[in-house]
Design an enzyme around this catalytic site. Structure first.
Site, PDB file in Angstrom:
ATOM      1  CG  LEU A  13      -1.784  -1.400   1.212  1.00 42.25           C
ATOM      2  CD1 LEU A  13      -2.695  -1.175   2.737  1.00 42.25           C
ATOM      3  CD2 LEU A  13      -2.805  -1.280   0.116  1.00 42.25           C
ATOM      4  CB  CYS A  14      -0.114   4.768  -0.839  1.00 44.88           C
ATOM      5  SG  CYS A  14       0.546   6.375  -1.048  1.00 44.88           S
ATOM      6  N   PRO A  15       2.776   4.408   0.873  1.00 46.65           N
ATOM      7  CG  PRO A  15       4.676   5.329   1.897  1.00 46.65           C
ATOM      8  CD  PRO A  15       3.394   4.630   2.185  1.00 46.65           C
ATOM      9  CG  ASP A  40      -2.082   1.260  -3.379  1.00 48.89           C
ATOM     10  OD1 ASP A  40      -3.282   1.393  -3.277  1.00 48.89           O
ATOM     11  OD2 ASP A  40      -1.011   2.073  -3.144  1.00 48.89           O
TER      12      ASP A  40
END
Length: 75
Positions: A13-15, A40
């Site tokens: 997931l981000c980042p 994502d």
């Protein structure tokens, strides 16, 4: 699209996809293409934005069954 290397960022997931992309690009030479495989949804915006910020070239994306492939050319 043909890539010189593949980065599996599925499940991140981000980042983290951007962090891994940045790390991998440091090992590549100018002109090489990296395929980033990510699931994502934020990667669709984050990867082109990262390219614009860093001067690398976003070549486009190709949807897959469970992830999208993003292609980045090292400048």
């Amino acid at each position: 699209m043909q890539a010189d290397a593949v980065l599996n960022a599925k499940g991140l997931l981000c980042p983290m996809p951007i962090v891994k992309l940045s790390q991998k690009m440091k090992t590549m030479t100018p002109g090489q293409v990296l395929e980033v495989q990510a699931d994502d949804k934020g990667a669709a915006v984050d990867i082109p934005a990262w390219c614009q910020k860093t001067g690398n070239i976003f070549l486009g994306s190709e949807p897959g069954n469970s992830y999208t492939s993003y292609f980045v050319k090292k400048s």
